[in-house]
Design a protein around this motif. Structure first.
Motif, short mmCIF file in Angstrom:
data_model
loop_
_atom_site.label_atom_id
_atom_site.label_comp_id
_atom_site.label_asym_id
_atom_site.label_seq_id
_atom_site.Cartn_x
_atom_site.Cartn_y
_atom_site.Cartn_z
N PRO A 1 -58.70 28.60 68.63
CA PRO A 1 -58.84 30.01 68.24
C PRO A 1 -57.93 30.93 69.03
O PRO A 1 -57.59 32.00 68.58
CB PRO A 1 -60.32 30.30 68.53
N SER A 2 -57.56 30.52 70.21
CA SER A 2 -56.69 31.32 71.07
C SER A 2 -55.96 30.35 72.00
O SER A 2 -56.48 29.28 72.31
CB SER A 2 -57.55 32.30 71.88
N PRO A 3 -54.74 30.71 72.43
CA PRO A 3 -54.03 29.80 73.34
C PRO A 3 -54.79 29.57 74.64
O PRO A 3 -55.55 30.42 75.10
CB PRO A 3 -52.72 30.55 73.62
N LEU A 4 -54.58 28.41 75.22
CA LEU A 4 -55.17 28.06 76.52
C LEU A 4 -54.11 28.21 77.59
O LEU A 4 -52.93 27.94 77.36
CB LEU A 4 -55.65 26.62 76.51
N VAL A 5 -54.53 28.62 78.78
CA VAL A 5 -53.63 28.77 79.92
C VAL A 5 -54.19 27.96 81.07
O VAL A 5 -55.38 28.05 81.39
CB VAL A 5 -53.50 30.25 80.33
N CYS A 6 -53.32 27.18 81.71
CA CYS A 6 -53.73 26.41 82.89
C CYS A 6 -53.11 27.05 84.13
O CYS A 6 -51.89 27.25 84.20
CB CYS A 6 -53.26 24.97 82.78
N GLU A 7 -53.94 27.39 85.09
CA GLU A 7 -53.47 27.84 86.39
C GLU A 7 -53.28 26.60 87.24
O GLU A 7 -54.25 25.95 87.64
CB GLU A 7 -54.49 28.80 87.03
N LEU A 8 -52.02 26.22 87.45
CA LEU A 8 -51.71 24.94 88.09
C LEU A 8 -52.19 24.86 89.55
O LEU A 8 -52.58 23.80 90.01
CB LEU A 8 -50.22 24.65 88.00
N GLY B 1 -58.23 45.18 69.84
CA GLY B 1 -57.45 46.06 69.00
C GLY B 1 -55.98 45.69 68.87
O GLY B 1 -55.24 46.33 68.14
N SER B 2 -55.53 44.65 69.58
CA SER B 2 -54.12 44.27 69.50
C SER B 2 -53.90 43.21 68.42
O SER B 2 -54.86 42.65 67.88
CB SER B 2 -53.62 43.76 70.85
N TYR B 3 -52.66 42.95 68.11
CA TYR B 3 -52.29 41.93 67.12
C TYR B 3 -52.84 40.58 67.54
O TYR B 3 -52.76 40.20 68.71
CB TYR B 3 -50.77 41.88 66.99
N ILE B 4 -53.40 39.84 66.59
CA ILE B 4 -53.95 38.50 66.87
C ILE B 4 -53.04 37.48 66.19
O ILE B 4 -52.79 37.57 64.99
CB ILE B 4 -55.39 38.38 66.35
N PRO B 5 -52.54 36.49 66.95
CA PRO B 5 -51.64 35.50 66.35
C PRO B 5 -52.35 34.61 65.35
O PRO B 5 -53.56 34.44 65.39
CB PRO B 5 -51.15 34.69 67.56
N THR B 6 -51.56 34.03 64.44
CA THR B 6 -52.07 33.13 63.42
C THR B 6 -52.48 31.80 64.06
O THR B 6 -51.66 31.16 64.70
CB THR B 6 -50.96 32.85 62.37
N PRO B 7 -53.74 31.37 63.88
CA PRO B 7 -54.12 30.04 64.38
C PRO B 7 -53.27 28.98 63.65
O PRO B 7 -53.15 29.03 62.43
CB PRO B 7 -55.59 29.91 64.03
N ARG B 8 -52.68 28.09 64.38
CA ARG B 8 -51.81 27.09 63.76
C ARG B 8 -51.65 25.88 64.67
O ARG B 8 -51.96 25.94 65.85
CB ARG B 8 -50.45 27.69 63.43
#
Length: 172
Positions: free
Chosen positions: A10-17, A30-37
């Motif tokens: 549903p949303s990108p994941l971020v790893c704090e290394l 309220g900001s633009y939401i990217p296309t799930p793909r």
């Protein structure tokens, strides 16, 4: 109506290394939401401030459907500093055919996409096409010099400012 075999995050994941922790990268309200793909390509800008995403399968596309198997060739941009997304629209040129499992690289101020799968005559087919999006003019260019062999899931690597290497991938 058939359901997709896969769905997208549903949303990108971020790893704090440093801390070895994962979190969802949720856009501000309220900001633009990217296309799930999935099956898309993403590249980091040369200065590290933006991530460009293109192509792939939308999470709502039925598998095997020519009407929705691949995301349109729009480019979505993640601004690293603000955590926001935006749609980057082309001002000129012919957009490439929608594709998935393609490669992408950044060369100078251009986003290069090559290979992958495209829909042709009711079937997914490997392609040899290469397209370049000039980020300064927002213009698509289709290259006459196509790949010597059709390839799916290649890695593209920028070698200097004007060369892109195609590494690996599946061929017919």
């Amino acid at each position: 109506m058939s359901s997709p075999l896969f769905t997208s995050l549903p949303s990108p994941l971020v790893c704090e290394l440093k801390s070895n922790t994962w979190s969802l990268l949720v856009p501000p309200r309220g900001s633009y939401i990217p296309t799930p793909r999935h099956g898309h390509a993403g590249v980091l800008s040369a200065d590290g401030t933006r991530v460009y995403i293109i192509g792939g399968i939308t999470s709502s596309a039925p598998l095997g459907s020519p009407d929705g198997y691949a995301a349109p060739p729009w480019i979505e941009v993640f601004e690293v500093g603000t955590g926001t997304w935006q749609l980057l629209e082309a001002m000129d040129g012919e957009a490439p055919v929608p594709r998935l499992l393609h490669g992408a690289a950044m060369a100078a101020e251009c986003l290069v996409i090559a290979g992958g799968l495209v829909w042709h005559d009711d079937a997914l087919c490997l392609t040899t096409s290469i397209s370049v999006f000039d980020l300064t003019t927002h213009t698509w260019h289709r290259h006459v010099a196509e790949l010597p062999e059709a390839v799916m899931a290649p890695s593209l690597v920028c070698v200097g400012d004007s060369r892109v290497a195609v590494v690996g991938g599946n061929v017919a």
